[in-house]
Design a protein around this motif. Structure first.
Motif, short mmCIF file in Angstrom:
data_model
loop_
_atom_site.label_atom_id
_atom_site.label_comp_id
_atom_site.label_asym_id
_atom_site.label_seq_id
_atom_site.Cartn_x
_atom_site.Cartn_y
_atom_site.Cartn_z
N PHE A 35 0.83 -1.20 0.00
CA PHE A 35 0.00 0.00 0.00
C PHE A 35 0.87 1.25 0.00
N SER A 36 1.90 1.26 0.84
CA SER A 36 2.80 2.41 0.90
C SER A 36 3.55 2.59 -0.42
N ALA A 37 3.97 1.48 -1.03
CA ALA A 37 4.67 1.57 -2.32
C ALA A 37 3.75 2.14 -3.40
N LEU A 38 2.50 1.69 -3.42
CA LEU A 38 1.54 2.20 -4.40
C LEU A 38 1.29 3.68 -4.19
N ARG A 39 1.25 4.11 -2.94
CA ARG A 39 1.04 5.52 -2.64
C ARG A 39 2.10 6.38 -3.32
N PHE A 40 3.37 5.99 -3.18
CA PHE A 40 4.45 6.79 -3.75
C PHE A 40 4.56 6.62 -5.26
N LEU A 41 4.23 5.43 -5.76
CA LEU A 41 4.26 5.22 -7.20
C LEU A 41 3.26 6.14 -7.91
N VAL A 42 2.04 6.18 -7.38
CA VAL A 42 1.00 7.01 -7.99
C VAL A 42 1.28 8.50 -7.76
N ALA A 43 1.91 8.85 -6.63
CA ALA A 43 2.27 10.25 -6.38
C ALA A 43 3.37 10.71 -7.34
N ALA A 44 4.27 9.80 -7.69
CA ALA A 44 5.40 10.17 -8.55
C ALA A 44 5.03 10.18 -10.02
N LEU A 45 4.13 9.28 -10.43
CA LEU A 45 3.75 9.17 -11.84
C LEU A 45 2.31 9.59 -12.04
N PRO A 46 2.05 10.45 -13.00
CA PRO A 46 2.98 11.01 -13.99
C PRO A 46 3.59 12.35 -13.58
N ALA A 47 3.40 12.77 -12.30
CA ALA A 47 3.80 14.13 -11.88
C ALA A 47 5.27 14.41 -12.15
N VAL A 48 6.13 13.36 -12.03
CA VAL A 48 7.56 13.58 -12.18
C VAL A 48 7.92 14.11 -13.57
N PHE A 49 7.06 13.87 -14.56
CA PHE A 49 7.33 14.34 -15.92
C PHE A 49 6.91 15.79 -16.14
N PHE A 50 6.26 16.39 -15.14
CA PHE A 50 5.74 17.75 -15.30
C PHE A 50 6.37 18.77 -14.36
N VAL A 51 7.07 18.31 -13.31
CA VAL A 51 7.60 19.25 -12.32
C VAL A 51 9.01 19.73 -12.66
#
Length: 301
Positions: A35-51
């Motif tokens: 659950f914790s891994a999914l939290r950070f995966l979804v927080a990072a993608l796709p945002a990492v491509f826009f920040v």
């Protein structure tokens, strides 16, 4: 602060407080580390491509990602999965302010004032009272995991202060990329691939909504709004609003999960929140332009 900015600060505290209830619901769908891994995966993608590219050294991103993402949130989710109530978890985690002050003294040489020391003592009394209350109703081992999670949060606060990220949202999104693989690896080792696969195969709309909330609403929106406020107001003005997190956390847990709040727990809450308020207090009047970057970018998680 303008009324609109005050409303935004209260909204962020509400989002973070309700997050503990959402985590409790999510633990019915996923093993804690997955659950914790999914939290950070979804927080990072796709945002990492826009920040944009990272604006601090990668060593700080990795260090905070491990301390905050793997250690703090991993232990928090495990502790709550082991029986720590959502409302009480939101309260006990506030002891991070004491750990932050202690670690800052040990690593940065920041000597706490007498007022901060007094606040630490009061907050620790609150944690002790909460432990007594939990000892009569739930597992103390889970309680201890939340306290250790708070210590890891304190370490990540000090590391973030050293990193001094000029863009908190950019920093948080890149930090979110770090814990994904370590948490997935730990989940496979301790929770087992079959349990992880079963959770993913049985994913329904509620499980998906929970992941979206803890990732996008709590992490991306919450940290983005908090960072926006910290860049426009002194940390001493914005930070006290984080004391509303356990208020919303305990209230939402009582409302949606039916968690009871004993008089002893209310007393513990009063001591802990009061102690954290004293520990977080900045002497004198500080203007936004005079606040060093590390203080202005720090934010609760």
């Amino acid at each position: 602060m303008r009324p609109a900015h005050i409303s935004l600060a209260v909204l962020v505290a509400a989002i973070w407080g309700v997050n503990f209830t959402v985590i409790e619901v999510g633990l019915d769908h996923f093993p804690p580390l997955l659950f914790s891994a999914l939290r950070f995966l979804v927080a990072a993608l796709p945002a990492v491509f826009f920040v944009g590219r990272p604006k601090v050294a990668r060593k700080w991103i990795v260090a905070v990602g491990l301390a905050l993402g793997v250690a703090k949130f991993g232990l928090l989710f495990i502790g709550m999965d082991a029986g720590m109530p959502a409302g009480l978890s939101s309260l006990v985690l506030q002891i991070q302010a004491v750990f932050t002050a202690l670690i800052a003294f040990a690593l940065l040489g920041e000597r706490p004032t007498r007022l901060k020391l007094c606040g630490m003592a009061v907050a620790l009394c609150g944690v002790g009272l909460a432990a007594v209350d939990e000892g009569t109703a739930g597992p103390l081992g889970a309680f201890a995991l939340i306290v250790v999670a708070a210590a890891c949060w304190g370490l990540s606060n000090v590391l973030t202060r050293r990193a001094s990220p000029p863009d908190p949202l950019n920093f948080m999104v890149w930090v979110s990329t770090v814990p994904v693989l370590p948490l997935l690896g730990l989940s496979l080792l301790t929770e087992g691939p079959s349990r992880d696969l079963d959770a993913l195969r049985s994913l329904d709309w509620q499980g998906a909504a929970v992941v979206v909330y803890v990732a996008w609403i709590t992490t991306v929106l919450g940290f983005g709004a908090w960072g926006w406020l910290l860049h426009r107001h002194p940390a001493s003005t914005v930070a006290p609003f984080s004391l509303l997190v356990p208020v919303f956390g305990m209230s939402s847990a009582a409302l949606f999960l039916g968690e009871s709040v004993s008089p002893l727990r209310w007393a513990a809450a009063a001591l802990l929140v009061g102690g954290v308020a004293l520990t977080s207090r900045t002497p004198g009047r500080v203007h936004s332009a005079d606040v060093p970057a590390p203080e202005r970018t720090g934010a609760p998680a």
